[in-house]
Design an enzyme around this catalytic site. Structure first.
Site, PDB file in Angstrom:
ATOM      1  N   ARG A 219       0.837  -1.188   0.000  1.00 19.47           N
ATOM      2  CA  ARG A 219       0.000   0.000   0.000  1.00 19.47           C
ATOM      3  C   ARG A 219       0.874   1.241   0.000  1.00 19.47           C
ATOM      4  O   ARG A 219       2.001   1.250   0.494  1.00 19.47           O
ATOM      5  CB  ARG A 219      -0.953   0.015   1.197  1.00 19.47           C
ATOM      6  CG  ARG A 219      -0.297   0.144   2.578  1.00 19.47           C
ATOM      7  CD  ARG A 219      -0.166   1.589   3.013  1.00 19.47           C
ATOM      8  NE  ARG A 219       0.216   1.710   4.411  1.00 19.47           N
ATOM      9  CZ  ARG A 219       1.053   2.593   4.887  1.00 19.47           C
ATOM     10  NH1 ARG A 219       1.661   3.444   4.069  1.00 19.47           N
ATOM     11  NH2 ARG A 219       1.326   2.667   6.177  1.00 19.47           N
ATOM     12  N   GLU A 318      -7.080   7.875   6.504  1.00 18.47           N
ATOM     13  CA  GLU A 318      -6.161   8.729   7.268  1.00 18.47           C
ATOM     14  C   GLU A 318      -5.597   9.782   6.324  1.00 18.47           C
ATOM     15  O   GLU A 318      -5.722  10.976   6.562  1.00 18.47           O
ATOM     16  CB  GLU A 318      -5.039   7.890   7.876  1.00 18.47           C
ATOM     17  CG  GLU A 318      -4.012   8.712   8.634  1.00 18.47           C
ATOM     18  CD  GLU A 318      -2.918   7.851   9.262  1.00 18.47           C
ATOM     19  OE1 GLU A 318      -1.770   8.330   9.330  1.00 18.47           O
ATOM     20  OE2 GLU A 318      -3.210   6.707   9.673  1.00 18.47           O
ATOM     21  N   ARG A 322      -5.448   5.868   0.271  1.00 14.29           N
ATOM     22  CA  ARG A 322      -4.606   4.721   0.558  1.00 14.29           C
ATOM     23  C   ARG A 322      -4.821   3.756  -0.600  1.00 14.29           C
ATOM     24  O   ARG A 322      -5.914   3.219  -0.767  1.00 14.29           O
ATOM     25  CB  ARG A 322      -4.990   4.064   1.886  1.00 14.29           C
ATOM     26  CG  ARG A 322      -4.519   4.828   3.132  1.00 14.29           C
ATOM     27  CD  ARG A 322      -3.003   4.729   3.294  1.00 14.29           C
ATOM     28  NE  ARG A 322      -2.506   5.589   4.351  1.00 14.29           N
ATOM     29  CZ  ARG A 322      -2.289   5.178   5.604  1.00 14.29           C
ATOM     30  NH1 ARG A 322      -2.580   3.939   5.942  1.00 14.29           N
ATOM     31  NH2 ARG A 322      -1.802   6.017   6.496  1.00 14.29           N
ATOM     32  N   CYS A 364       0.851  11.518   8.787  1.00 13.36           N
ATOM     33  CA  CYS A 364       1.727  10.980   9.836  1.00 13.36           C
ATOM     34  C   CYS A 364       3.166  10.973   9.330  1.00 13.36           C
ATOM     35  O   CYS A 364       3.443  10.435   8.250  1.00 13.36           O
ATOM     36  CB  CYS A 364       1.299   9.570  10.216  1.00 13.36           C
ATOM     37  SG  CYS A 364       2.304   8.861  11.550  1.00 13.36           S
ATOM     38  N   THR A 366       5.559   9.187   9.989  1.00 18.63           N
ATOM     39  CA  THR A 366       6.143   7.851   9.838  1.00 18.63           C
ATOM     40  C   THR A 366       5.997   7.323   8.420  1.00 18.63           C
ATOM     41  O   THR A 366       6.700   6.387   8.025  1.00 18.63           O
ATOM     42  CB  THR A 366       5.487   6.845  10.804  1.00 18.63           C
ATOM     43  OG1 THR A 366       4.103   6.680  10.455  1.00 18.63           O
ATOM     44  CG2 THR A 366       5.591   7.317  12.233  1.00 18.63           C
ATOM     45  N   ARG A 373       4.359   0.654   2.117  1.00 17.97           N
ATOM     46  CA  ARG A 373       4.504  -0.460   3.053  1.00 17.97           C
ATOM     47  C   ARG A 373       4.145  -1.751   2.326  1.00 17.97           C
ATOM     48  O   ARG A 373       3.001  -1.955   1.932  1.00 17.97           O
ATOM     49  CB  ARG A 373       3.610  -0.291   4.275  1.00 17.97           C
ATOM     50  CG  ARG A 373       3.803  -1.417   5.307  1.00 17.97           C
ATOM     51  CD  ARG A 373       2.957  -1.196   6.553  1.00 17.97           C
ATOM     52  NE  ARG A 373       3.259  -2.187   7.572  1.00 17.97           N
ATOM     53  CZ  ARG A 373       2.650  -3.378   7.677  1.00 17.97           C
ATOM     54  NH1 ARG A 373       1.691  -3.707   6.824  1.00 17.97           N
ATOM     55  NH2 ARG A 373       2.990  -4.236   8.628  1.00 17.97           N
ATOM     56  N   ARG A 402       4.983  -7.774  12.884  1.00 15.80           N
ATOM     57  CA  ARG A 402       3.756  -7.533  13.637  1.00 15.80           C
ATOM     58  C   ARG A 402       3.068  -8.866  13.884  1.00 15.80           C
ATOM     59  O   ARG A 402       3.364  -9.858  13.220  1.00 15.80           O
ATOM     60  CB  ARG A 402       2.832  -6.582  12.874  1.00 15.80           C
ATOM     61  CG  ARG A 402       3.403  -5.175  12.719  1.00 15.80           C
ATOM     62  CD  ARG A 402       2.449  -4.254  11.989  1.00 15.80           C
ATOM     63  NE  ARG A 402       2.975  -2.897  11.875  1.00 15.80           N
ATOM     64  CZ  ARG A 402       2.331  -1.895  11.273  1.00 15.80           C
ATOM     65  NH1 ARG A 402       1.150  -2.114  10.721  1.00 15.80           N
ATOM     66  NH2 ARG A 402       2.866  -0.695  11.213  1.00 15.80           N
ATOM     67  N   GLU A 407      -0.617  -4.757  14.036  1.00 20.24           N
ATOM     68  CA  GLU A 407       0.126  -4.035  15.067  1.00 20.24           C
ATOM     69  C   GLU A 407      -0.487  -4.248  16.444  1.00 20.24           C
ATOM     70  O   GLU A 407      -1.708  -4.299  16.609  1.00 20.24           O
ATOM     71  CB  GLU A 407       0.143  -2.541  14.733  1.00 20.24           C
ATOM     72  CG  GLU A 407       1.165  -1.745  15.517  1.00 20.24           C
ATOM     73  CD  GLU A 407       1.313  -0.328  15.003  1.00 20.24           C
ATOM     74  OE1 GLU A 407       2.271   0.345  15.428  1.00 20.24           O
ATOM     75  OE2 GLU A 407       0.495   0.105  14.181  1.00 20.24           O
TER      76      GLU A 407
END
Length: 456
Positions: A219, A318, A322, A364, A366, A373, A402, A407
């Site tokens: 993604r 978010e 995505r 974010c 990160t 990812r 994970r 997570e």
């Protein structure tokens, strides 16, 4: 005793303690003794076990009442957000909130690992608490840090309210970004390389026999240029973003052809089913809630997916988009190729926010850089039992592990989620290739343990 057998035993003991088995036994005996066996056996058992339980008509009525109540709650939540949006905080209020939030964060001696706490100093608070990004967004430091101020256990603690936040509050964001992405020693003005998808033919099927890998998924996040991020998106902008994405998907062809579904038009039961199938997203993350991610829910949210559910676009989850490619196998090459082609089709009509320093921008920090990812759901039962070796291998291969459910979950029956740890400072191809090499190494380690067990 295996893990599954142990869980079954524990579950049976729980049912016995709770009286469930006894109640079911009595109901089944009653059904056995019944001379005229009812056509609807389940309804008979249900009535016997609970005389006060509602009948089918009452149940349907109660279900309808519940759905209507949920609809009203959603409508009231949206109205509350509209009213909140009309209340503008004064600079003095922002100052008071920022000072109180910072004090709460730094006074907490139990939760001390937040990157926000590590890098936000009293001097920086004093310098930036009344600074804003450009109108009409006017994002304050508090708008970015409110989640970290409230949730001290957050590992990062800050979100960008708009693309400009990374520049205006750069003295705060930059050290956090460098720390998270292991770029502390990078003195360059450019932390992210240019986009390079590489040769997709070099990415292969990692498990053609389907012995280890359950599924593969890649993604990326994207935000449309000219719009703020979720902390400052207006209700109208949520809708505008959705309409832009919907229009962009209309030119999809081949295996990317699909349909767009607006979240508000999907009933609750169907939503739950789609979430279980990993097609739809849902709200509930406490850190994102406090940061303002779910404002005006479900307005402006939706999903685009092809019939096979191997290519999806989540809208305003978010980030604005995505983009997801996945498959129930280990063919990482197929997943990668589908993602690249789908994104390039979107780029024909959408322009995404990008920084010369950080690459593609996300809410974010990160996810900055490639925002990519790549992950596989994989079963490595022997290696999972040697946690020290597993963690050491993952660290060496720059992989993130994970649990089975993602997570903050445990590894069950050797099933885990493994992805690239890095996002920033590498090309898209380098990250996917590194995941491929890492998964091959882990599978080889698992096979070595299998051989050793057979020889032993």
């Amino acid at each position: 005793m295996t893990s599954i057998e142990s869980k079954r035993v524990q579950y049976r003991k729980y049912l016995e303690r709770a009286g469930v088995i006894d109640a079911l036994s009595k109901a089944l005996i009653k059904l056995y003794e019944e001379q005229n066996k009812p056509e609807d056996a389940i309804r008979f058992v249900r009535k016997f076990m609970c005389e006060s339980c509602p009948d089918d008509a009452q149940y349907d009525l109660m279900k309808n009442d519940l759905e209507e109540a949920k609809t009203n709650i959603s409508r009231l939540e949206q109205e509350l957000e509209r009213l909140r949006g009309q209340i503008k905080k004064s600079p003095e209020e922002y100052q008071e909130l920022t000072l109180a939030g910072f004090k709460s964060l730094t006074d907490d001696e139990e939760h001390v690992n937040s990157l926000l706490r590590k890098y936000l100093t009293p001097e920086l608070v004093e310098e930036f608490m009344l600074v804003t990004t450009s109108p009409p967004v006017d994002a304050y430091l508090y708008d970015c840090a409110v989640s970290g101020f409230e949730h001290h256990d957050s590992s990062v603690g800050i979100y960008a309210a708009d693309p400009e936040s990374y520049e205006v509050f750069g003295k705060i964001f930059d050290p956090i970004i460098k720390d998270y992405h292991a770029q502390q020693d990078n003195e360059s003005d450019v932390l992210q390389k240019d986009t390079d998808w590489g040769n997709v033919d070099e990415i292969e099927n990692l498990d053609p026999e389907r012995k280890y890998i359950i599924s593969a998924r890649i993604r990326i996040a994207r935000n449309i240029e000219g719009f703020p991020f979720f902390p400052k998106l207006t209700e109208k902008q949520f809708i505008e973003v959705e309409e832009k994405v919907r229009a962009a998907t209309e030119t999809m062809d081949g295996e990317h052809i699909g349909s767009y579904l607006t979240l508000g038009d999907i009933d609750a039961e169907t939503q739950q089913e789609m979430v279980k199938r990993h097609i739809m997203f849902h709200r509930g993350d406490v850190y994102l809630t406090t940061a303002g991610c779910y404002r005006f829910w479900p307005t402006g949210r939706g999903v685009y997916h092809n019939p096979a559910a191997t290519f999806l676009i989540w809208v305003n989850e978010e980030d604005h988009l995505r983009i997801i490619s996945m498959a129930p196998c280990g063919d990482l090459g197929d997943v990668y190729n589908r993602l690249v082609n789908g994104l390039q089709e979107l780029e024909k009509t959408l322009t995404f926010a990008r920084s010369s320093r950080y690459g593609y921008l996300s809410a974010c920090p990160t996810n900055l850089g490639t925002t990519l990812r790549a992950s596989v759901h994989i079963r490595l039962p022997l290696l999972s039992k040697d946690s020290e070796r597993l963690v050491a291998l993952a660290d060496e291969l720059q992989l993130q592990i994970r649990g089975t459910g993602g997570e903050h979950t445990a590894i069950e029956d050797g099933v885990m989620d493994i992805s690239n740890r890095r996002r920033l400072g590498f090309t898209e191809f380098e990250l996917v290739k590194s995941l491929q090499d890492g998964i091959v190494a882990l599978i080889n380690a698992e096979e070595e343990l299998e051989t050793a067990g057979q020889e032993g």
